[in-house]
Design an enzyme around this catalytic site. Structure first.
Site, short mmCIF file in Angstrom:
data_model
loop_
_atom_site.label_atom_id
_atom_site.label_comp_id
_atom_site.label_asym_id
_atom_site.label_seq_id
_atom_site.Cartn_x
_atom_site.Cartn_y
_atom_site.Cartn_z
N TRP A 342 -15.02 12.42 28.25
CA TRP A 342 -15.73 11.15 28.04
C TRP A 342 -16.72 11.30 26.89
O TRP A 342 -16.89 10.37 26.09
CB TRP A 342 -16.46 10.74 29.31
CG TRP A 342 -17.28 9.48 29.16
CD1 TRP A 342 -16.85 8.19 29.27
CD2 TRP A 342 -18.69 9.39 28.84
NE1 TRP A 342 -17.89 7.31 29.06
CE2 TRP A 342 -19.02 8.02 28.80
CE3 TRP A 342 -19.68 10.33 28.60
CZ2 TRP A 342 -20.31 7.58 28.52
CZ3 TRP A 342 -20.97 9.90 28.32
CH2 TRP A 342 -21.27 8.53 28.28
N HIS A 343 -17.35 12.47 26.80
CA HIS A 343 -18.34 12.66 25.75
C HIS A 343 -17.71 12.74 24.37
O HIS A 343 -18.36 12.40 23.37
CB HIS A 343 -19.15 13.93 26.02
CG HIS A 343 -20.25 13.75 27.02
ND1 HIS A 343 -20.11 14.07 28.35
CD2 HIS A 343 -21.51 13.27 26.89
CE1 HIS A 343 -21.24 13.81 28.99
NE2 HIS A 343 -22.11 13.31 28.13
N GLY A 344 -16.50 13.20 24.27
CA GLY A 344 -15.90 13.30 22.94
C GLY A 344 -14.49 13.82 22.98
O GLY A 344 -14.04 14.42 23.96
#
Length: 537
Positions: A342-344
Site C-alpha cells: 500500500w505504501h509503494g
C-alpha cells in the site's frame, strides 16, 4: 498544494476560512459544507486538475454503490465494488512496477509506460472500501451526497490522511454546532498548525537534507562506512518522524479551524516498547483500517474453519504452536505485506512489509510464551522498558532503510554499511579524544573524516532523539483542550514536574508559540516548499 507553502498559508487558507465563517456564521450549514467541498476540490486540483474528474467519478460511483448496498445487501455487488476500487488503485500504482518486474525477469525489452500516480488515491480508496463494506453490513447511518463528498475530499486530510471513517466524520458534518465558529477551536487549531509547521521546516527538512545524499550514494553502489551509514539511516528515521508528526498536527489543527475533529494518527511511536505497540502509535488510522477490514476478517474466517474441523482454538490467551501459526502468524504477515505494498510499488516496500510482519510475529510469540508460562506481559522496571524502547527503535530504524531506499539493492548496501561490513573509522576530532583514541587504537579503528558523517550531525541526531524520547508530544502538550477526535493522551513524565510543559491559552504561551510560528513561517516562505513524505503514497 502544500500546507507549508506560501500560496496555501497566505492565499488559499484565508479565503476558505473567510467563506466558511461567512456561511457558517449566518447559520447556512449546507452552503458552508458545499463551500468546503468545492474548496477541497480546488485544493486537490491545484497539483493537476486533470485528476479531479477521476476523484469525482470515484466518489459518485462509490456513493451510488453504497446506497444500493444499504437497501439491497449483496455480497456479489460488494465484491465488485471493492474490486473496482482496487483495480483503479492497481492500475495507477502498480502497473509500471509489475510490467518492469516481468520485463527484467524475462528480458522482454518492453517499453513500460510512465503512469503518474494521482494524489491521495491510496487514502480515498481505503475510505471508500470501508464505506461499501459497512453499507453492506448495515453499519452506515447516514447517506447524504454532499456530506459524503466532504467526507472524502475534506482538504485537511485528503492528501496524506488521517484515513478517516464515515461514522466519525458524517456525524460531525451533520451537526450544526460544529459549523459555528468558536474562538477556542481557532486558538487550538492555529497553535497545532504552527507547531506542526515548526516540526516540518525546523526538524524534518534539515534531517532530510542529511539523509538524501547517503541513500543516493548507497543506491549508486558506494560502500559506506559504519558512521556514514548510521548517520544517514538515523537522519531519515528522524526526518519521517517529524515530517509525519508535523503533518498530522497541521491536519488536525486545520480541521479544528472549521470545527471538525480528525482522528488521532500519531502518538510518539518511537517510545513504543515493542513493535505491536509501535503500530498502535504510528499511522494509527492505517492500523485501524487494516485491523478492521483485513486482519479481523481473515482471523474470523480461519477461526470458523478450524472450529468446524474440530481443530484447537485459543483458550484464555494460550494456544498451541499450530494455532498460533494459523490465527496469528499467517494473518499478521499477510496484513503487513498489504501494508507494505500500500505504501509503494517496489520490492523494497515488499521487504518493509514482510520485515514488519516478522517483527510482529516474534513480538506476539514472545507474549504468547509469557502468557503460557504465567509471566507478566509487561514490566514495571524503567530500565527494562528503556532497553525495550531502544531495541524496538533499532528494529524500526532497520525497516526504515527499506522504506526510504529507491530500490532493494540500495537498501541492502546501506544495511551492509550499518553492520560494519565496509569498515569502521572515526572522525579525527573524535578519535583525538584521550579515552576514545585509546579504545579505538586497541580495536584497530582508524581516524578518517567521514564522507557524510560529522560530529555536529551526531549532536543534532542526539538532540532530536532527546526531544522524541523526553518531551511531551503535541497532544500531551495540549491535553486539556480538544485536539484529535475523542483522544485522551497519556500524561508525559515531565508534566507533573514542570507545569509549563502543558499548554494554556495565556499571553506567555501566545508569545512563545507566536515567535516559534513566525520563525517557522519565515523558514517556509524563504525557500521552495518541500513535500511531506506521505504525499508520495
Amino acid at each position: 498544494m502544500l500546507f507549508n507553502s506560501a500560496v496555501f498559508i497566505a492565499g488559499f487558507l484565508p479565503v476558505v476560512l473567510l467563506g466558511f465563517f461567512l456561511f457558517a456564521g449566518t447559520g447556512r450549514q449546507r452552503l458552508a459544507g458545499l463551500w468546503l467541498t468545492l474548496a477541497s476540490l480546488v485544493f486537490y486540483g491545484w497539483w493537476d486538475p486533470h485528476y479531479v474528474p477521476l476523484l469525482l467519478a470515484s466518489m459518485t460511483a462509490n456513493y451510488c454503490l453504497g446506497g444500493y448496498l444499504l437497501k439491497h445487501p449483496s455480497r456479489a455487488v460488494l465484491v465488485l465494488g471493492i474490486a473496482g476500487n482496487l483495480l483503479l488503485l492497481g492500475y495507477y500504482k502498480y502497473t509500471g512496477f509489475l510490467l518492469s518486474s516481468v520485463d527484467q525477469a524475462f528480458g522482454l525489452e518492453w517499453t513500460v509506460p510512465n503512469i503518474i500516480l494521482p494524489l491521495a488515491i491510496s487514502f480515498f480508496t481505503f475510505q471508500q472500501i470501508a464505506y461499501l463494506s459497512d453499507a453492506h453490513d448495515g453499519a452506515v447511518v447516514e447517506h447524504d451526497f454532499l456530506n459524503y463528498c466532504l467526507f472524502i475530499t475534506f482538504f485537511p486530510h485528503l492528501i496524506a490522511g488521517p484515513i478517516t471513517h464515515h461514522r466519525e466524520m458524517l456525524s460531525q458534518f451533520s451537526n450544526p454546532d460544529n459549523f459555528r465558529p468558536r474562538f477556542d477551536n481557532i486558538s487550538v487549531g492555529a497553535t497545532l498548525f504552527l507547531l506542526g509547521l515548526f516540526k516540518k521546516v525546523v526538524f524534518a527538512d534539515p534531517m532530510g537534507a542529511e539523509a538524501a545524499p547517503v541513500f543516493a550514494a548507497a543506491a549508486d553502489g558506494v560502500q559506506l562506512g559504519l558512521l556514514d551509514s548510521w548517520g544517514g539511516a538515523l537522519s531519515y528515521t528522524l526526518q519521517i518522524y517529524f515530517d509525519f508528526s508535523g503533518y498530522t498536527d497541521m491536519a488536525i489543527g486545520l480541521g479544528l479551524l472549521f470545527g471538525i475533529s480528525l482522528p488521532p494518527n500519531f502518538d510518539s511511536p518511537y517510545k513504543a516498547r515493542n513493535v505491536i505497540e509501535y503500530w498502535s502509535r504510528w499511522h494509527m488510522t492505517l492500523t485501524r483500517f487494516l485491523t478492521a477490514y483485513v486482519y479481523n476478517p481473515i482471523v474470523m474466517r480461519i477461526t470458523r474453519a478450524r472450529a468446524a474441523a474440530g481443530k484447537p482454538l485459543p483458550r484464555r490467551g494460550k494456544m498451541t504452536a499450530g494455532t498460533f501459526l494459523a490465527l496469528v502468524a499467517w494473518p499478521t504477515v499477510l496484513t503487513m505485506f498489504i501494508s507494505g505494498v500500500w505504501h509503494g510499488a517496489g520490492w523494497q516496500f515488499v521487504a518493509f512489509g514482510l520485515l514488519h510482519g516478522f517483527y510482529l510475529v516474534v513480538a506476539h510469540a514472545w507474549r504468547a510464551w509469557k502468557a503460557r508460562t504465567g509471566r507478566p506481559l509487561d514490566s514495571d522496571s524503567w530500565a527494562k522498558n528503556a532497553v525495550a524502547i531502544l531495541f524496538t527503535f533499532l528494529c524500526i530504524n532497520v525497516a526504515m532503510v527499506f522504506f526510504r531506499a529507491p530500490h532493494l539493492t540500495g537498501a541492502l548496501n546501506l544495511l551492509a554499511g550499518m553492520a560494519g561490513l565496509n569498515g569502521v573509522t572515526l572522525p579525527p576530532s573524535i578519535a583525538g579524544l584521550p579515552v576514545v583514541g585509546a579504545v579505538a587504537g586497541a580495536l584497530g579503528i582508524g581516524a578518517e573524516p567521514g564522507v557524510f558523517f560529522r560530529p555536529m550531525l551526531g549532536l543534532h541526531i542526539a538532540l532530536l532523539l532527546a526531544i522524541v524520547w523526553g518531551l511531551p508530544n503535541t497532544q500531551q502538550f495540549m491535553r486539556h483542550y480538544r485536539t484529535a477526535l475523542n483522544w485522551r493522551p497519556r500524561m508525559n513524565w515531565l508534566q507533573p514536574v514542570l507545569p509549563f510543559a502543558t499548554w494554556r491559552p495565556t499571553a506567555a504561551y501566545g508569545v512563545v508559540i507566536g515567535l516559534a510560528g513566525f520563525y517557522a513561517l519565515a523558514r517556509a516562505f524563504s525557500a521552495a516548499p518541500t513535500e511531506f513524505l506521505y504525499f508520495q503514497f
